[in-house]
Design a protein around this motif. Structure first.
Motif, PDB file in Angstrom:
ATOM      1  N   PRO A  48       0.816  -1.223   0.000  1.00 54.59           N
ATOM      2  CA  PRO A  48       0.000   0.000   0.000  1.00 54.59           C
ATOM      3  C   PRO A  48       0.846   1.268   0.000  1.00 54.59           C
ATOM      4  CG  PRO A  48       0.140  -0.883   2.208  1.00 54.59           C
ATOM      5  CD  PRO A  48       0.926  -1.818   1.335  1.00 54.59           C
ATOM      6  N   SER A  49       0.167   2.397  -0.097  1.00 61.55           N
ATOM      7  CA  SER A  49       0.858   3.691  -0.043  1.00 61.55           C
ATOM      8  C   SER A  49       1.616   3.774   1.272  1.00 61.55           C
ATOM      9  CB  SER A  49      -0.165   4.822  -0.090  1.00 61.55           C
ATOM     10  OG  SER A  49      -0.960   4.674  -1.233  1.00 61.55           O
ATOM     11  N   CYS A  50       2.816   4.350   1.210  1.00 58.32           N
ATOM     12  CA  CYS A  50       3.625   4.476   2.426  1.00 58.32           C
ATOM     13  C   CYS A  50       4.436   5.762   2.330  1.00 58.32           C
ATOM     14  CB  CYS A  50       4.537   3.259   2.598  1.00 58.32           C
ATOM     15  SG  CYS A  50       5.899   3.204   1.418  1.00 58.32           S
ATOM     16  N   SER A  51       5.231   6.035   3.355  1.00 57.74           N
ATOM     17  CA  SER A  51       5.995   7.293   3.361  1.00 57.74           C
ATOM     18  C   SER A  51       7.109   7.288   2.329  1.00 57.74           C
ATOM     19  CB  SER A  51       6.597   7.515   4.747  1.00 57.74           C
ATOM     20  OG  SER A  51       7.525   6.471   5.006  1.00 57.74           O
ATOM     21  N   GLY A  52       7.520   6.103   1.870  1.00 54.90           N
ATOM     22  CA  GLY A  52       8.622   6.025   0.905  1.00 54.90           C
ATOM     23  C   GLY A  52       9.957   6.416   1.537  1.00 54.90           C
ATOM     24  N   SER A  53      10.035   6.343   2.871  1.00 51.75           N
ATOM     25  CA  SER A  53      11.258   6.829   3.531  1.00 51.75           C
ATOM     26  C   SER A  53      12.477   5.960   3.237  1.00 51.75           C
ATOM     27  CB  SER A  53      11.040   6.920   5.044  1.00 51.75           C
ATOM     28  OG  SER A  53      10.703   5.645   5.554  1.00 51.75           O
ATOM     29  N   GLY A  54      12.260   4.798   2.637  1.00 51.05           N
ATOM     30  CA  GLY A  54      13.417   3.954   2.288  1.00 51.05           C
ATOM     31  C   GLY A  54      14.043   4.321   0.952  1.00 51.05           C
ATOM     32  N   ILE A  55      13.336   5.132   0.180  1.00 47.78           N
ATOM     33  CA  ILE A  55      13.848   5.421  -1.167  1.00 47.78           C
ATOM     34  C   ILE A  55      14.934   6.486  -1.082  1.00 47.78           C
ATOM     35  CG2 ILE A  55      13.242   6.240  -3.474  1.00 47.78           C
ATOM     36  CD1 ILE A  55      10.458   5.067  -2.992  1.00 47.78           C
TER      37      ILE A  55
END
Ligand SMILES: C[S@@+](CC[C@H](N)C(=O)[O-])C[C@H]1O[C@@H](n2cnc3c(N)ncnc32)[C@H](O)[C@@H]1O
Length: 579
Positions: free
Chosen positions: A320-327
């Motif tokens: 699902p949608s997430c913060s994307g903080s790993g990118i």
């Protein structure tokens, strides 16, 4: 250009207005010149860390009876500098000025308050400090030596064909087989022409980050080589939040592999966004034959288990949608602030979506993943979901976490958080770009109903045998590092034509040409004299003219020095926190 001054100007309205425009709208939506990357990142990180900074200020006030920001007229600048000092990648304020001097008077108290909160704060604060620190170093992670990952799309071609074509088009010395996943190539980062490769154009191979390949692999290969679906029938799999469709098409390829039957297994791909489902449709039309993926524009939370489309459903992939903080390697990343409110709203949605997946009585397998590094979106969601879903269930219907056998050689595992045992955390997989994983930050979990017998399969991938049969090396971490290093100082460009979930989008093509050198030569890290009414202590160096080549070389050296300093400061800060 003055990074701190410009950052404080951009930050000020965001601190004062609750319901005003967000960072992206302010930065890029107005008539003003768009901020530099450094300014945007500085403001974005400061906003994300605002809650932690407030907690630190609160503790210093309570313990030492000091209001650190009292004499600072430009509060936004105060926040920017506090972020830099306590949580930024350098853990220090570069340059000088009155605001810095005001803050530095309380440095000891501020650091001690931060250490206290890191050790004794509530779980959310602790997690936020940890992830803010990891996150703030996003910009300092060097990704230039990471391989470019290319997934062989077995719906359209074979590994053999892809390897032969890669060797001839990209050069044999640039091609290797990834050591964990089958059908994944690790290509030298020095290769600049991936998008010109005809197999990329035809969809026979897909440029897709390693982390993004883990979810479908976990779901389809969770039981190793034992396939739990009945290949004499058409089986249905659901990708609940599917667009742009990288994991959908990967799953479709995996569940249709080595199948001699005439009919195909099908992946129903849902997305609630009309625009994004169109992107998925376009992608799918290139990558998969018509019958194997069925795109549906639908909100997953509104689906019902008795929907006729799901009568043969056994497994759900939920990304699902997430913060994307790993990118870490997408310039698009960093737009939205990971405020505690945003994280909490994301994790609530993730929990709802996961519970909904686990509520389908006909489903026995679920893989849940995010490209976030926050515990709140990962282990915490898994832990809460297990507790909630199992409350009303008995015997074989109970859900449990299992180690996906296909990822048994993946060494980085989940964290033990409230409600999860060590054994359960060991079932989870994480990727950490800050610690050598050479891929974006990621999290994958694999849920199976207890009634499903555990596979006795001691899974071994086919990489070693494929490597000797196809005469192509197996990738080892850092294998291409020296090539990138060896080029230092040379006028060389590296195309970053990969490394996020939308790897294949046109926007990625457009942003492809980025130099390996830094733009830090233009960045000045001091306060504005006007904001504080005092002269800055760092003066601008005299302007000198140098050749482009010399400027590049200097910038490269400066970057090396900056990175060394960052490492040193991080070590110091780690030691300080431990003390
Ligand atoms: C992280 S992206 C998925 C990336 C995709 N799995 C891939 O690998 O290409 C999350 C997607 O979930 C969609 N989404 C969010 N909420 C949803 C919902 N309630 N139902 C269906 N899709 C949803 C978003 O529109 C977005 O496209």
């Amino acid at each position: 250009m003055n990074t701190y001054r410009d950052s404080s100007k951009l930050l000020a309205p965001l601190l004062s207005k609750k319901n005003g425009p967000g960072l992206k709208a302010l930065a890029f939506g107005g008539k003003n010149k768009a901020p530099t990357k450094a300014v945007f990142a500085c403001v974005s990180h400061t906003l994300r860390c605002r809650g932690v900074i407030d907690s630190v200020l609160g503790r210093v006030s309570a313990e030492n009876n000091v209001d650190v920001l009292k004499d600072i007229r430009d509060r936004a600048l105060g926040y920017v500098l506090l972020y830099e000092l306590l949580l930024g990648p350098y853990k220090s304020i570069r340059g000088g000025g009155g605001v810095k001097r005001s803050i530095m008077k309380h440095e000891k108290d501020l650091r001690s308050a931060l250490s206290h909160l890191a050790a004794h704060g509530d779980a959310a604060t602790k997690n936020h400090i940890e992830t803010s620190t990891e996150d703030s170093s996003n910009s300092s992670v060097s990704t230039s030596h990471w391989p470019k990952y290319v997934r062989v799309n077995t719906l359209k071609t074979s590994l053999e064909t892809a390897v032969a074509s890669a060797q001839s088009f990209l050069g044999s010395e640039n091609v290797s087989l990834h050591n964990v996943l089958d059908n994944l190539l690790a290509i030298s980062p020095t290769v600049n022409n991936l998008y010109e490769w005809d197999l990329v154009k035809s969809g026979e191979v897909v440029i897709q980050d390693l982390s993004s390949c883990l979810t479908a692999a976990a779901l389809a290969g969770g039981e190793g080589t034992t396939k739990w679906w009945d290949n004499s029938k058409t089986n249905v799999f659901l990708d609940a939040c599917a667009a742009p469709g990288n994991k959908t098409t990967h799953l479709a390829a995996l569940v249709n592999q080595a199948s001699s039957k005439k009919t195909s297994n099908k992946v129903v791909a849902l997305d609630r966004s009309g625009d994004r489902i169109k992107i998925l449709q376009k992608r799918v039309s290139l990558l998969a034959p018509g019958e194997v993926v069925e795109p549906v524009h639908l909100d997953f939370l509104k689906t019902e288990s008795n929907d006729s489309r799901f009568s043969k459903l056994k497994a759900i992939l939920l990304d699902p949608s997430c913060s994307g903080s790993g990118i870490v390697n997408s310039p698009d990343r960093g737009g939205e602030e990971d405020t505690p409110e945003r994280l909490s709203s994301l994790s609530n949605f993730q929990l709802l979506a996961l519970l909904h997946s686990l509520s389908f009585p006909q489903v026995d397998y679920v893989a849940y993943s995010t490209c976030s590094i926050n515990d709140e979106e990962n282990e915490a969601v898994v832990s809460k979901a297990l507790q909630e879903v199992n409350e009303g269930l008995e015997g074989g219907e109970v859900w449990e976490l299992r180690k996906p056998l296909v990822l048994n050689t993946w060494t980085r595992r989940g964290k033990v958080v409230e409600g999860l045992t060590e054994e359960q955390a060991a079932c989870l997989c994480r990727c950490n770009p800050f610690d050598g994983d050479e891929t974006n930050g990621f999290f994958v979990s694999y849920f199976v109903r207890a009634k499903v017998p555990k596979s006795g399969d001691l899974y071994t991938n086919s990489v070693a045998s494929n490597s000797s049969a196809l005469k192509v090396p197996v990738y080892k971490a850092g294998m291409f590092k020296d090539r990138v290093r060896g080029d230092k100082g040379k006028k060389k460009k590296v195309k970053s034509d990969q490394h996020n979930d939308n790897d294949n989008s046109n926007s990625n093509k457009r942003k492809a040409e980025t130099t390996t050198t830094t733009n830090s030569k233009k960045t000045k890290w001091t306060e504005d004299t006007k904001t504080d009414g005092q002269k800055p202590s760092v003066q601008k160096p005299p302007a000198t003219k140098m050749s482009k080549k010399a400027a590049k070389k200097n910038a490269y050296k400066a970057k090396q020095r900056e990175q060394k300093l960052a490492r040193l400061n991080k070590k110091k800060a780690d030691v300080a926190v431990k003390k």
